[in-house]
Design an enzyme around this catalytic site. Structure first.
Site, PDB file in Angstrom:
ATOM      1  N   ARG A 157       0.814  -1.228   0.000  1.00  0.00           N
ATOM      2  CA  ARG A 157       0.000   0.000   0.000  1.00  0.00           C
ATOM      3  C   ARG A 157       0.849   1.281   0.000  1.00  0.00           C
ATOM      4  NH1 ARG A 157      -2.983  -3.894  -0.418  1.00  0.00           N
ATOM      5  NH2 ARG A 157      -5.027  -4.120   0.549  1.00  0.00           N
ATOM      6  N   CYS A 204     -10.480  -0.075   3.157  1.00  0.00           N
ATOM      7  CA  CYS A 204      -9.950  -0.242   4.518  1.00  0.00           C
ATOM      8  C   CYS A 204      -9.345   1.070   5.005  1.00  0.00           C
ATOM      9  CB  CYS A 204      -8.901  -1.352   4.535  1.00  0.00           C
ATOM     10  SG  CYS A 204      -9.642  -2.986   4.375  1.00  0.00           S
TER      11      CYS A 204
END
Ligand code: FAD
Ligand code: EPU
Length: 279
Positions: A157, A204
Site C-alpha cells: 500500500r 480499509c
C-alpha cells in the site's frame, strides 16, 4: 496550448467516501497543461477511493486527469501496453480476462484509476498492481520523464514517487494465459472480498499490522456498528468505515480515534488525508 477546465466543487462529489469540502478542480487533458497547473501548490486526484478530505476542503489546486488520459477503450488485450493514468482499473481487469491475460486478477474489486492504483500499489494478498508494472511516465521537475517501475519502490500500500510527481501513463506487462484460468483466479479474489460492504466507503481505513488483520482486531473489540454521526464501522467488515448519509470528516476522525483507543494495537491509517483536520 489548450487551457485546462477549472471548476470549484466539493470533494465529497469526487470521493467514494463522499466526505470533503471545496477545492479548485483542474481537469487536465494534455501534457503541455502541466507546467502552468503545477506553478502553484497542487494535489493529484485519482478516483478518490482512498481519501479522507477535510470538511473545509483543500487550498491547493486539485489536478484530475481527464478523458484523454483514459485508454480503457483502446485496451483490447495487448500483453505489453502503455495506458493513460486515468484509465479505470476495473475495466482493465475485465478486458484482460476476456483476452486471456493474467496479472491483474489480484486487483479485482479495487475502484481505482491506474495512477491512483500505482501511487498506492493497490491490490490484495492475491496480487498487486506492482506485479505487472514495467515503467511509468511522470510529470516531475517541470518535464515529462520515464522511470522503470523499480525506481518507485512499490511495497504494501505504498510507493515512493518523486515529490510532487504526477503519473501520466504506465506500461503494464501481462502474461498470456486463458480466459478460463484468469476467471478462476478472479473467482478466488471475489470470494475473499465477499464480506466487504457495498456502500459509500473508502475501503480499509487502516493498514494491516504485521501478520494480522485490522478488520479482525476491530471486529474482536466489538466495534462493528459503532457510529459517530453518519460515520459507522461497517457491520460486514471491521476495517471499513461507511458513510450512512451525511457523514463529515469530523465524524470520521472521531470514529477512527475511538477505534484506535479501544483496539489498543497501533493502527496506521491507509487512507491519504487531505486538508486541515476539522477540530
Ligand atoms: P485516490 O484515492 O484519488 O488517490 C490516492 C493517492 O494516489 C493520493 O495520494 C493521490 O494524490 C495519488 N494519486 C492518484 N492519482 C495519481 C497520479 N496520476 N499521479 C500521482 N499520484 C496520484 N485498495 C487496495 O489496495 N486493495 C483493495 O482491495 C481495496 N479495496 C477497496 C474497496 C473499496 C470499495 C474502496 C472504496 C476502496 C478500496 N481500496 C482498496 C482503496 C483504493 O481503491 C486504493 O487505494 C486505490 O489505489 C486508490 O486509487 P484512486 O485512483 O481512487 O486514488
Ligand atoms: N475478519 C474478521 N472480522 C472482520 C474482518 C475480517 O474476523 O470484520 C477476519 C476474516 O475472517 C479473515 C481475516 O480477518 O480471517 C482477514 O480478513 P480479510 O480477508 O477480509 O482481509 P483483510 O486483511 O481484512 C485485506 C485488505 C483489503 C483487501 C482484502 C482482500 C488491508 C488493510 N486490507 O483485508 O484491502 O480487499 O484483504 O481479501 O490490507 C483496502 O486496502 O482498502 C482493502 C479493502
Amino acid at each position: 496550448m489548450s487551457k485546462p477546465d477549472v471548476t470549484v466543487r466539493p470533494l465529497a462529489e469526487l470521493t467514494t467516501l463522499r466526505v470533503g469540502g471545496p477545492a479548485e478542480i483542474w481537469t487536465m487533458e494534455s501534457d503541455d497543461q502541466f507546467p502552468e497547473a503545477t506553478s502553484a501548490p497542487y494535489r493529484v486526484l485519482g478516483n478518490g477511493s482512498n481519501l479522507l478530505v477535510s470538511d473545509t476542503g483543500v487550498d491547493e489546486r486539485v489536478l484530475k486527469l481527464g478523458r484523454s488520459y483514459d485508454d480503457g477503450r483502446q485496451f483490447g488485450g495487448q500483453a505489453d501496453v502503455w495506458l493513460g493514468a486515468a484509465t479505470p482499473l476495473p475495466g482493465l481487469v475485465r478486458r484482460a480476462k476476456e483476452a486471456g491475460l493474467s496479472g491483474l486478477e489480484g486487483t479485482l474489486g479495487v475502484p481505482a484509476v491506474l495512477g491512483g492504483a500505482i501511487a498506492m500499489n493497490a491490490g490484495t494478498r492475491f496480487g498487486e498492481i506492482g506485479d505487472v508494472l514495467e515503467e511509468v511516465e511522470l510529470f516531475t521537475g517541470g518535464e515529462v520523464v520515464r522511470l522503470p517501475a523499480s525506481d518507485l519502490q512499490l511495497a504494501y500500500r505504498t510507493s515512493h514517487l518523486p515529490e510532487g510527481a504526477v503519473i501520466l501513463r504506465a506500461r503494464l506487462r501481462l502474461q498470456p494465459s486463458t480466459p478460463e484460468r484468469v476467471a478462476a483466479a478472479m473467482a478466488q479474489v471475489d470470494a475473499a472480498r465477499r464480506g466487504q460492504p457495498k456502500a459509500a466507503t473508502a475501503g480499509c481505513a487502516f493498514k494491516n499490522p504485521p501478520e494480522d488483520s485490522a478488520g479482525r482486531l476491530i471486529d474482536q473489540a466489538g466495534l462493528k456498528g459503532l457510529r459517530v454521526g453518519d460515520a459507522m464501522i461497517s457491520h460486514e467488515h471491521g476495517n471499513f468505515v461507511v458513510n450512512m448519509g451525511h457523514a463529515t470528516e469530523r465524524d470520521v476522525r472521531e470514529l477512527l480515534d475511538r477505534v484506535r483507543t479501544t483496539v489498543g494495537v497501533p493502527l496506521e491509517m491507509e487512507w491519504r488525508a487531505w486538508g486541515n483536520a476539522t477540530q
